[in-house]
Write a protein that holds these residues in place. Structure first.
Motif, PDB file in Angstrom:
ATOM      1  N   ILE A 203      14.011  11.409  13.586  1.00 15.32           N
ATOM      2  CA  ILE A 203      13.237  11.074  13.401  1.00 15.32           C
ATOM      3  C   ILE A 203      13.156   9.096  13.753  1.00 15.32           C
ATOM      4  O   ILE A 203      13.665   9.100  12.376  1.00 15.32           O
ATOM      5  N   ARG A 204      12.839   8.492  14.455  1.00 10.83           N
ATOM      6  CA  ARG A 204      12.574   7.121  14.820  1.00 10.83           C
ATOM      7  C   ARG A 204      11.453   6.573  14.492  1.00 10.83           C
ATOM      8  O   ARG A 204      10.546   6.408  13.865  1.00 10.83           O
ATOM      9  N   TYR A 205      12.588   5.442  13.436  1.00 10.73           N
ATOM     10  CA  TYR A 205      11.589   4.291  12.196  1.00 10.73           C
ATOM     11  C   TYR A 205      12.156   3.278  12.575  1.00 10.73           C
ATOM     12  O   TYR A 205      12.439   2.545  13.499  1.00 10.73           O
ATOM     13  N   MET A 206      10.556   2.488  13.216  1.00  9.66           N
ATOM     14  CA  MET A 206      10.261   0.787  13.599  1.00  9.66           C
ATOM     15  C   MET A 206      10.397   0.697  11.375  1.00  9.66           C
ATOM     16  O   MET A 206      10.264   1.035  10.656  1.00  9.66           O
ATOM     17  N   PRO A 207      11.572  -0.400  11.558  1.00  6.70           N
ATOM     18  CA  PRO A 207      11.844  -1.162  10.286  1.00  6.70           C
ATOM     19  C   PRO A 207      10.612  -1.079   9.902  1.00  6.70           C
ATOM     20  O   PRO A 207      10.366  -1.053   8.665  1.00  6.70           O
ATOM     21  N   PHE A 208       9.606  -3.052   9.950  1.00  5.96           N
ATOM     22  CA  PHE A 208       9.079  -2.980   9.343  1.00  5.96           C
ATOM     23  C   PHE A 208       7.875  -2.119   8.701  1.00  5.96           C
ATOM     24  O   PHE A 208       7.124  -1.948   7.525  1.00  5.96           O
ATOM     25  N   GLU A 209       7.514  -0.979   9.835  1.00  3.29           N
ATOM     26  CA  GLU A 209       6.338   0.579   9.318  1.00  3.29           C
ATOM     27  C   GLU A 209       7.202   0.928   8.237  1.00  3.29           C
ATOM     28  O   GLU A 209       6.224   1.467   7.370  1.00  3.29           O
ATOM     29  N   PHE A 210       8.815   1.537   8.777  1.00  2.10           N
ATOM     30  CA  PHE A 210       9.342   1.812   7.364  1.00  2.10           C
ATOM     31  C   PHE A 210       9.236   1.150   6.120  1.00  2.10           C
ATOM     32  O   PHE A 210       8.688   1.921   5.207  1.00  2.10           O
ATOM     33  N   VAL A 211       9.029  -0.014   5.728  1.00  2.00           N
ATOM     34  CA  VAL A 211       9.496  -0.742   4.669  1.00  2.00           C
ATOM     35  C   VAL A 211       8.141  -0.627   3.281  1.00  2.00           C
ATOM     36  O   VAL A 211       7.880  -0.585   3.144  1.00  2.00           O
ATOM     37  N   ILE A 212       7.013  -1.215   4.870  1.00  2.36           N
ATOM     38  CA  ILE A 212       5.268  -0.901   4.667  1.00  2.36           C
ATOM     39  C   ILE A 212       5.151   0.569   3.975  1.00  2.36           C
ATOM     40  O   ILE A 212       5.001   0.165   2.672  1.00  2.36           O
ATOM     41  N   LYS A 213       5.288   1.797   4.460  1.00  2.00           N
ATOM     42  CA  LYS A 213       5.575   2.960   3.733  1.00  2.00           C
ATOM     43  C   LYS A 213       6.512   3.221   2.405  1.00  2.00           C
ATOM     44  O   LYS A 213       5.792   3.934   1.350  1.00  2.00           O
ATOM     45  N   LEU A 214       7.648   2.254   2.512  1.00  2.00           N
ATOM     46  CA  LEU A 214       8.495   2.566   1.593  1.00  2.00           C
ATOM     47  C   LEU A 214       7.445   1.879   0.014  1.00  2.00           C
ATOM     48  O   LEU A 214       7.123   2.164  -0.646  1.00  2.00           O
ATOM     49  N   LEU A 215       7.326   0.750   0.400  1.00  2.00           N
ATOM     50  CA  LEU A 215       6.178  -0.215  -0.579  1.00  2.00           C
ATOM     51  C   LEU A 215       5.293   0.119  -0.886  1.00  2.00           C
ATOM     52  O   LEU A 215       5.216   0.124  -2.134  1.00  2.00           O
ATOM     53  N   GLY A 216       4.691   0.735  -0.211  1.00  2.00           N
ATOM     54  CA  GLY A 216       3.846   2.009  -0.396  1.00  2.00           C
ATOM     55  C   GLY A 216       3.077   2.651  -1.953  1.00  2.00           C
ATOM     56  O   GLY A 216       2.834   3.044  -2.390  1.00  2.00           O
ATOM     57  N   ALA A 217       4.542   3.629  -1.593  1.00  2.00           N
ATOM     58  CA  ALA A 217       5.077   4.965  -2.140  1.00  2.00           C
ATOM     59  C   ALA A 217       5.702   4.407  -3.323  1.00  2.00           C
ATOM     60  O   ALA A 217       5.303   4.897  -4.472  1.00  2.00           O
ATOM     61  N   LEU A 218       6.736   3.147  -3.289  1.00  6.11           N
ATOM     62  CA  LEU A 218       6.938   2.577  -4.718  1.00  6.11           C
ATOM     63  C   LEU A 218       5.211   1.759  -5.526  1.00  6.11           C
ATOM     64  O   LEU A 218       5.031   2.238  -6.832  1.00  6.11           O
ATOM     65  N   GLU A 219       4.440   1.287  -4.642  1.00  9.44           N
ATOM     66  CA  GLU A 219       2.819   0.716  -5.523  1.00  9.44           C
ATOM     67  C   GLU A 219       2.361   2.122  -6.117  1.00  9.44           C
ATOM     68  O   GLU A 219       2.580   1.902  -7.751  1.00  9.44           O
ATOM     69  N   ARG A 220       2.474   2.821  -5.133  1.00  7.80           N
ATOM     70  CA  ARG A 220       1.401   4.213  -5.808  1.00  7.80           C
ATOM     71  C   ARG A 220       2.484   4.935  -7.141  1.00  7.80           C
ATOM     72  O   ARG A 220       1.433   5.617  -7.902  1.00  7.80           O
ATOM     73  N   LYS A 221       3.592   4.449  -6.904  1.00  6.60           N
ATOM     74  CA  LYS A 221       4.495   4.560  -8.904  1.00  6.60           C
ATOM     75  C   LYS A 221       4.440   3.991  -9.807  1.00  6.60           C
ATOM     76  O   LYS A 221       5.267   4.094 -11.072  1.00  6.60           O
ATOM     77  N   GLY A 222       3.570   2.839  -9.230  1.00  9.27           N
ATOM     78  CA  GLY A 222       3.830   1.735 -10.393  1.00  9.27           C
ATOM     79  C   GLY A 222       5.928   1.166 -10.246  1.00  9.27           C
ATOM     80  O   GLY A 222       5.774   0.811 -11.260  1.00  9.27           O
ATOM     81  N   LYS A 223       6.064   0.561  -9.615  1.00  4.03           N
ATOM     82  CA  LYS A 223       7.548   0.683  -9.320  1.00  4.03           C
ATOM     83  C   LYS A 223       7.847  -0.583  -9.319  1.00  4.03           C
ATOM     84  O   LYS A 223       6.723  -1.607  -9.322  1.00  4.03           O
ATOM     85  N   SER A 224       9.042  -1.365  -9.013  1.00  4.35           N
ATOM     86  CA  SER A 224       8.922  -3.201  -8.803  1.00  4.35           C
ATOM     87  C   SER A 224      10.383  -3.069  -7.270  1.00  4.35           C
ATOM     88  O   SER A 224      10.836  -2.142  -6.917  1.00  4.35           O
TER      89      SER A 224
END
Length: 180
Positions: free
Chosen positions: A86-107
């Motif tokens: 599956i092809r990922y667009m870098p900006f969208e992937f980073v946004i999804k990654l940061l969102g996942a980390l936020e939901r887990k209370g990460k840094s």
């Protein structure tokens, strides 16, 4: 959480992972095992460079997650009769990654770019992901003598994610060179 199994195919001898979008949060959670994990967003140029540069190839092969950002890699896998990544667009992937980390209370620790761009990125991250802690930042263009103190600062901050941008000496190879 137990380790998530990813399908990994090789395209011209270079590994590429198949990560469905709905599994991003699961794979990030599986990285919570006390080890350092590298995520590579692989372009066609990077794939070709990995074929001929031993250090770069070793870096890609050792990464925990290698995601294609080029449609040519997806087409190449299809042509080679491999499972299509599956092809990922870098900006969208980073946004999804940061969102996942936020939901887990990460840094996150931000490294790279110019001072002004880094400050803007930090503001944007704090405004968009208020539950994600920014535990440090450092501009990418720094003297070699500053690197040991920078690495020590990153280690002491213990970020869940070290997001490395442009301007870092050694570019993307800075990460595996300093992973330990």
């Amino acid at each position: 959480m137990d380790s998530i199994t990813l399908n990994r195919v090789t395209v011209l001898g270079i590994p590429v992972d198949i990560l469905p979008e709905d599994r991003i949060e699961d794979i990030i959670a599986s990285f919570n095992d006390g080890k350092n994990h590298q995520i590579i967003l692989l372009s066609l140029w990077d794939l070709m460079r990995a074929r001929y540069n031993v250090e770069y190839r070793t870096m890609v092969q050792g990464a925990s997650l290698v995601l294609p950002v080029s449609q040519s890699i997806v087409r190449g896998a299809r042509f080679l009769k491999k499972q299509e990544p599956i092809r990922y667009m870098p900006f969208e992937f980073v946004i999804k990654l940061l969102g996942a980390l936020e939901r887990k209370g990460k840094s996150v620790y931000l490294l790279g770019a110019s001072r002004s761009r880094l400050q803007k990125a930090e503001r944007n991250v704090k405004n968009t992901f208020p539950g994600l802690r920014v535990v440090g930042r450092y501009a990418g263009r720094y003297p070699k003598a500053a690197e040991p103190a920078l690495i020590q600062a990153i280690c002491k901050a213990t970020p869940t994610l070290l997001l490395v941008g442009s301007g870092v000496p050694g570019r993307e190879r800075w990460i595996p060179r300093n992973l330990s």
